[in-house]
Scaffold this motif. Structure first.
Motif, PDB file in Angstrom:
ATOM      1  N   ARG A 151      35.070  38.664  56.144  1.00 51.59           N
ATOM      2  CA  ARG A 151      34.033  39.064  53.975  1.00 51.59           C
ATOM      3  C   ARG A 151      34.277  38.287  53.063  1.00 51.59           C
ATOM      4  N   ARG A 152      33.239  37.833  51.953  1.00 54.83           N
ATOM      5  CA  ARG A 152      33.017  37.614  50.899  1.00 54.83           C
ATOM      6  C   ARG A 152      34.051  38.331  50.027  1.00 54.83           C
ATOM      7  N   LEU A 153      34.976  37.336  49.723  1.00 57.44           N
ATOM      8  CA  LEU A 153      35.872  37.265  48.851  1.00 57.44           C
ATOM      9  C   LEU A 153      34.904  38.004  47.298  1.00 57.44           C
ATOM     10  N   GLU A 154      35.398  38.305  46.266  1.00 57.44           N
ATOM     11  CA  GLU A 154      34.535  39.309  45.750  1.00 57.44           C
ATOM     12  C   GLU A 154      35.469  38.879  44.128  1.00 57.44           C
ATOM     13  N   VAL A 155      34.152  38.443  42.989  1.00 57.33           N
ATOM     14  CA  VAL A 155      35.299  37.869  41.701  1.00 57.33           C
ATOM     15  C   VAL A 155      36.108  39.343  41.671  1.00 57.33           C
ATOM     16  N   GLY A 156      37.345  38.711  40.799  1.00 57.06           N
ATOM     17  CA  GLY A 156      38.431  39.170  40.590  1.00 57.06           C
ATOM     18  C   GLY A 156      38.848  40.032  42.112  1.00 57.06           C
ATOM     19  N   GLU A 157      38.616  39.629  42.686  1.00 51.87           N
ATOM     20  CA  GLU A 157      39.829  39.847  43.657  1.00 51.87           C
ATOM     21  C   GLU A 157      41.270  39.165  43.735  1.00 51.87           C
ATOM     22  N   GLN A 158      42.107  39.605  44.779  1.00 53.90           N
ATOM     23  CA  GLN A 158      42.686  39.593  45.165  1.00 53.90           C
ATOM     24  C   GLN A 158      42.569  38.257  46.495  1.00 53.90           C
ATOM     25  N   PHE A 159      43.335  37.418  46.391  1.00 58.70           N
ATOM     26  CA  PHE A 159      43.878  36.760  47.954  1.00 58.70           C
ATOM     27  C   PHE A 159      45.287  36.059  47.848  1.00 58.70           C
ATOM     28  N   VAL A 160      45.159  36.045  49.429  1.00 58.37           N
ATOM     29  CA  VAL A 160      46.506  34.803  49.039  1.00 58.37           C
ATOM     30  C   VAL A 160      45.602  33.588  50.301  1.00 58.37           C
ATOM     31  N   ALA A 161      46.179  32.221  49.494  1.00 57.79           N
ATOM     32  CA  ALA A 161      46.123  31.631  50.143  1.00 57.79           C
ATOM     33  C   ALA A 161      46.762  30.810  50.146  1.00 57.79           C
ATOM     34  N   ALA A 162      46.873  29.842  51.989  1.00 59.45           N
ATOM     35  CA  ALA A 162      47.196  29.509  53.006  1.00 59.45           C
ATOM     36  C   ALA A 162      47.700  28.193  52.938  1.00 59.45           C
ATOM     37  N   LEU A 163      48.773  27.480  52.964  1.00 61.56           N
ATOM     38  CA  LEU A 163      48.544  26.080  53.665  1.00 61.56           C
ATOM     39  C   LEU A 163      49.048  25.584  55.264  1.00 61.56           C
ATOM     40  N   VAL A 164      48.255  25.629  55.966  1.00 58.48           N
ATOM     41  CA  VAL A 164      48.259  25.550  57.680  1.00 58.48           C
ATOM     42  C   VAL A 164      48.245  24.198  58.118  1.00 58.48           C
ATOM     43  N   GLU A 165      49.264  23.910  58.689  1.00 51.65           N
ATOM     44  CA  GLU A 165      49.150  22.351  59.421  1.00 51.65           C
ATOM     45  C   GLU A 165      48.745  23.051  61.213  1.00 51.65           C
ATOM     46  N   LEU A 225      34.686  33.220  39.615  1.00 46.39           N
ATOM     47  CA  LEU A 225      33.057  33.165  39.527  1.00 46.39           C
ATOM     48  C   LEU A 225      32.983  31.314  39.115  1.00 46.39           C
ATOM     49  N   PRO A 226      31.830  31.528  39.782  1.00 41.16           N
ATOM     50  CA  PRO A 226      32.065  29.589  40.817  1.00 41.16           C
ATOM     51  C   PRO A 226      31.677  28.883  38.934  1.00 41.16           C
ATOM     52  N   SER A 227      30.835  29.806  38.342  1.00 39.66           N
ATOM     53  CA  SER A 227      30.912  28.846  37.017  1.00 39.66           C
ATOM     54  C   SER A 227      32.028  28.999  36.262  1.00 39.66           C
ATOM     55  N   SER A 228      33.307  29.135  36.721  1.00 43.68           N
ATOM     56  CA  SER A 228      33.721  29.207  35.239  1.00 43.68           C
ATOM     57  C   SER A 228      34.556  27.920  35.476  1.00 43.68           C
ATOM     58  N   ARG A 229      35.332  27.940  33.889  1.00 38.52           N
ATOM     59  CA  ARG A 229      35.778  26.064  33.974  1.00 38.52           C
ATOM     60  C   ARG A 229      36.697  26.415  35.073  1.00 38.52           C
ATOM     61  N   PRO A 230      37.153  24.880  35.527  1.00 45.19           N
ATOM     62  CA  PRO A 230      38.270  24.645  36.482  1.00 45.19           C
ATOM     63  C   PRO A 230      39.660  25.432  36.178  1.00 45.19           C
ATOM     64  N   GLN A 231      40.296  25.817  37.330  1.00 46.25           N
ATOM     65  CA  GLN A 231      41.459  26.366  36.365  1.00 46.25           C
ATOM     66  C   GLN A 231      42.820  26.013  37.984  1.00 46.25           C
ATOM     67  N   THR A 232      43.496  26.176  37.382  1.00 47.80           N
ATOM     68  CA  THR A 232      45.101  25.745  37.894  1.00 47.80           C
ATOM     69  C   THR A 232      44.871  26.717  39.464  1.00 47.80           C
ATOM     70  N   LEU A 233      44.664  26.506  40.792  1.00 51.01           N
ATOM     71  CA  LEU A 233      44.945  26.962  41.827  1.00 51.01           C
ATOM     72  C   LEU A 233      45.868  28.409  42.233  1.00 51.01           C
ATOM     73  N   ILE A 234      46.725  27.378  41.280  1.00 50.06           N
ATOM     74  CA  ILE A 234      48.118  28.623  41.717  1.00 50.06           C
ATOM     75  C   ILE A 234      48.875  28.237  40.489  1.00 50.06           C
TER      76      ILE A 234
END
Length: 185
Positions: free
Chosen positions: A23-37, A76-85
């Motif tokens: 499912r596409r994640l919506e603007v404002g929705e919380q998510f968990v980013a996982a770094l995987v090997e 928002l994709p058009s937002s100023r780039p932010q720190t991802l963490i």
């Protein structure tokens, strides 16, 4: 050639899609980013999970191994780039890597500790060959506070440090890294 001296990992930004549900994640929705090997590679990859899917137990499927994770909010994709963490996520990632013995993870944790010191989230209490002892800023020194946190210095050369910095830049654009350069520049 050592894996520590191999080229940096390419960890992409958010796909915007939950790796569990598709499912596409919506603007404002919380998510968990996982770094995987992924099994059989020396690469790190990023997978995103909706917070609901993560809390219901969705995780990267074996044989992929979980390296670390943090929470974020879709912007928002058009937002100023932010720190991802954010800072709390950086500390969580640092703590998740505490018991690791894999040389790549030790290198990642060491450089992450240097960044946390630069950001004034960690304080170096002692530095000796092969080891740094740190504490979280705002915590009391022992014996009143918790024990110092040991951080192994894996003895990285400049090329290896640059490779780890590239990994970290992929998840933390805009963060000032050791040496004064700003990632994402």
């Amino acid at each position: 050639m050592s894996r520590l001296n191999s080229p940096g990992y390419q960890i992409g930004q958010s796909s915007g899609v939950c790796a569990s549900t598709g499912r596409r994640l919506e603007v404002g929705e919380q998510f968990v980013a996982a770094l995987v090997e992924p099994d059989g590679t020396d690469e790190l990859a990023r997978l995103d999970f909706s917070l609901i899917a993560w809390e219901e137990g969705s995780r990267p499927a074996p044989p992929t191994r979980l390296f670390g994770f943090w929470k974020g909010v879709v912007v928002l994709p058009s937002s100023r780039p932010q720190t991802l963490i954010d800072d709390d996520g950086l500390i969580d990632l640092f703590e998740q890597l505490a018991e690791q013995t894999d040389p790549r993870r030790l290198a990642f944790r060491f450089v992450l500790a240097l960044i946390l010191v630069r950001k004034r989230l960690l304080v170096v209490e002692e530095s000796r060959p092969g080891m740094m002892l740190v504490r979280l800023r705002g915590t009391a020194r022992p014996p009143e506070g918790p024990a110092y946190i040991p951080v192994a210095d894996p003895g990285l050369d400049d090329d290896a440090i640059d490779g780890v910095i590239e990994q970290l830049e992929a998840v933390m654009p805009g963060v000032t890294l050791p040496g004064g350069q700003e990632s994402g520049a």
